[in-house]
Scaffold this active site. Sequence first.
Site, short mmCIF file in Angstrom:
data_model
loop_
_atom_site.label_atom_id
_atom_site.label_comp_id
_atom_site.label_asym_id
_atom_site.label_seq_id
_atom_site.Cartn_x
_atom_site.Cartn_y
_atom_site.Cartn_z
N CYS A 46 11.51 0.06 4.93
CA CYS A 46 12.55 0.91 4.33
C CYS A 46 13.93 0.27 4.44
O CYS A 46 14.83 0.57 3.65
CB CYS A 46 12.58 2.27 5.02
SG CYS A 46 10.95 2.97 5.28
N ASP A 289 -0.17 4.84 4.08
CA ASP A 289 -0.16 4.64 2.61
C ASP A 289 -1.55 4.48 2.00
O ASP A 289 -1.68 4.50 0.78
CB ASP A 289 0.66 3.39 2.28
CG ASP A 289 2.15 3.62 2.36
OD1 ASP A 289 2.56 4.72 2.76
OD2 ASP A 289 2.90 2.68 2.03
N TRP A 440 30.66 29.28 -0.68
CA TRP A 440 29.27 29.43 -1.12
C TRP A 440 28.68 28.03 -1.21
O TRP A 440 29.06 27.26 -2.09
CB TRP A 440 29.19 30.12 -2.49
CG TRP A 440 29.42 31.60 -2.40
CD1 TRP A 440 30.60 32.25 -2.55
CD2 TRP A 440 28.43 32.60 -2.15
NE1 TRP A 440 30.43 33.60 -2.39
CE2 TRP A 440 29.10 33.84 -2.15
CE3 TRP A 440 27.05 32.58 -1.91
CZ2 TRP A 440 28.43 35.05 -1.92
CZ3 TRP A 440 26.39 33.76 -1.69
CH2 TRP A 440 27.08 34.99 -1.69
C1 LIG Z 1 11.48 -1.67 0.09
C2 LIG Z 1 10.85 -0.42 0.66
C3 LIG Z 1 11.65 0.66 0.99
C4 LIG Z 1 11.09 1.82 1.51
N1 LIG Z 1 11.89 2.89 1.82
C5 LIG Z 1 11.35 4.01 2.36
C6 LIG Z 1 12.17 5.11 2.74
O1 LIG Z 1 13.41 5.06 2.59
N2 LIG Z 1 11.57 6.22 3.27
C7 LIG Z 1 10.21 6.30 3.47
O2 LIG Z 1 9.72 7.32 3.97
N3 LIG Z 1 9.40 5.25 3.12
C8 LIG Z 1 9.94 4.13 2.58
N4 LIG Z 1 9.13 3.06 2.26
C9 LIG Z 1 7.67 3.20 2.41
C10 LIG Z 1 7.21 2.85 3.83
O3 LIG Z 1 7.67 1.58 4.19
C11 LIG Z 1 5.70 2.92 3.88
O4 LIG Z 1 5.28 4.19 3.48
C12 LIG Z 1 5.15 2.63 5.27
O5 LIG Z 1 5.47 1.33 5.69
C13 LIG Z 1 3.62 2.79 5.27
O6 LIG Z 1 3.13 2.46 6.53
P1 LIG Z 1 1.62 2.01 6.68
O7 LIG Z 1 1.42 1.67 8.12
O8 LIG Z 1 0.71 3.00 6.06
O9 LIG Z 1 1.48 0.71 5.76
P2 LIG Z 1 2.25 -0.67 5.83
O10 LIG Z 1 3.61 -0.51 6.37
O11 LIG Z 1 2.10 -1.30 4.49
O12 LIG Z 1 1.40 -1.49 6.89
C14 LIG Z 1 0.10 -1.90 6.63
C15 LIG Z 1 -0.13 -3.18 7.38
O13 LIG Z 1 -1.49 -3.53 7.26
C16 LIG Z 1 -1.60 -4.94 7.15
N5 LIG Z 1 -2.90 -5.22 6.52
C17 LIG Z 1 -3.32 -4.82 5.30
N6 LIG Z 1 -4.58 -5.23 5.08
C18 LIG Z 1 -4.97 -5.88 6.20
C19 LIG Z 1 -6.18 -6.53 6.59
N7 LIG Z 1 -7.24 -6.59 5.78
N8 LIG Z 1 -6.23 -7.11 7.81
C20 LIG Z 1 -5.14 -7.06 8.65
N9 LIG Z 1 -3.97 -6.48 8.32
C21 LIG Z 1 -3.90 -5.88 7.12
C22 LIG Z 1 -0.39 -5.31 6.30
O14 LIG Z 1 -0.03 -6.67 6.49
C23 LIG Z 1 0.67 -4.35 6.81
O15 LIG Z 1 1.47 -4.91 7.83
C24 LIG Z 1 9.68 1.88 1.72
C25 LIG Z 1 8.87 0.78 1.40
C26 LIG Z 1 9.45 -0.34 0.88
C27 LIG Z 1 8.55 -1.52 0.54
#
Ligand SMILES: Cc1cc2nc3c(=O)[nH]c(=O)nc-3n(C[C@H](O)[C@H](O)[C@H](O)COP(=O)(O)OP(=O)(O)OC[C@H]3O[C@@H](n4cnc5c(N)ncnc54)[C@H](O)[C@@H]3O)c2cc1C
Length: 459
Positions: A46, A289, A440
Amino acid sequence: MAQRLIVIGGDAAGMSAASQARRRRDRGDLEIVVFERGHFTSYSACGIPYWISGLVPGPEALIARDPETFRTEYAMDVRMRHEVTAIDLERREVVARDLKGGGEVRERFDDLMYATGAVPVKPSWAITDAGGVFGMQTLDDGAALRDWLDADPQPRRAVVVGGGYIGVEIAEALIQRGLSVTLVEAGEQPMSTVDSDMGELVAEAMRGLGITIRGSLPVSGLEERDGRVSAVVTAEGPIPTDVVVMGLGVRPNTALAEAAGLPLGPTGAIRVDRRMRVPGHPGVWAAGDCVETLHRVSGLPVHVPLGTHANKQGRVAGINIGGGYATFTGVIGTAVTKVCDLEVGRTGLRERDATAAGFEFVSVIAESTNRAGYYPGARPMTVKLIAERPSGRLLGAQIVGWSEAAKRIDSLAVALWNGMTVDDMTQLDLGYAPPYAPVWDPVLIAARKAVDALAALDR
Ligand SMILES: Cc1cc2nc3c(=O)[nH]c(=O)nc-3n(C[C@H](O)[C@H](O)[C@H](O)COP(=O)(O)OP(=O)(O)OC[C@H]3O[C@@H](n4cnc5c(N)ncnc54)[C@H](O)[C@@H]3O)c2cc1C
């Protein structure tokens, strides 16, 4: 023998889960192995746009906890640059490839935490290998874009493809760095996360900042010269550029899950129950995600890839893996962003979502200001409310304004979460003093307007 938790993905959801599990079970009871294919753990994607603009330093400042901290303070076996390539649910094993040293490992698990996040949506046209084309998903993407912007010859023109909130935030970052920026969007206008009348306010403000917006203009390819991107191709001709940032949105990263036979829901993301368990697969958990969740207003499954949900869901999974009890009960679609000083907030259903979910509704737009009109710094604020007919229950809200607008959405989110009607909302005891609101508050003005609109229709 200690039980074994394997975590796939070392960011928000995965590390929240791992940390919570560790808090409840020590290393003699639960061994935790994390596979992360990238270079970083627990980082804030983010924050990338603000690192690109130069407002915040990075990438270190965007990392909450590095792998070494997880190893030493949380007793986790964190394996960086390891990509999990297969899950064997029968044998309860994962296969991971060492991306740096080469070779493959197989590791057994009792519990599996699937937290692979999302992957960028690919365009229907081929992305060239030319320099100057960037995605915007990871810290590595951010570093690559920053290097390109700092290199000689310094780019002067930028095109952002896609006007979701990430595209909008990157457009802001690039204009702040002094580039001439064009945002190209296949839909009518950027910020389709709000209704088009509110989106137009955002588009207008972006134009005012000097960002060129080309709406209803699908991109069909890229041109290159001497190994560098030179233009974005559209039906209205090429748009010359020195750098392209792709922001076409994301989709759940489910490839491994699908191959292993884990269930996907109607959104294409992994199905989970309220405790973040994958149904039909004891000991398999998923969060962030890569999963879908319940929209508490429409009652429909949705895929809302936001960090706020990933952290909460990971925490819930970790508490449950650790032997506690926690649930994640769904989302209402609250989100905030900004373009320079213009703030945007939304919660609940847009008009099109309310129609699709079968609601009858009214929507009203109220114009007001963030402070008392006479107080220095008073600026316009527009609040839109969508209320169910005839009950008056709030279904959704959007706010666009120049200052103190975005986080005002939170009071509307609380009202929505608790099923309030717009009539109830007119009584809300919100704070007032001239530096903070008109007598308001804009939220109260909008609620009164919605009550009037409902009364006029159902009179
Ligand atoms: C530019 C940007 C701005 C954002 N701004 C906001 C915001 O303001 N507010 C908000 O709420 N959200 C925001 N988000 C969204 C937020 O960053 C994501 O929703 C959050 O990071 C999701 O977390 P996660 O752990 O599900 O996935 P991710 O953060 O994507 O982490 C998943 C991890 O799994 C790893 N991975 C994937 N497949 C494999 C595999 N096969 N083996 C090993 N490792 C693997 C990846 O390398 C990654 O590090 C933003 C995203 C971006 C890109």
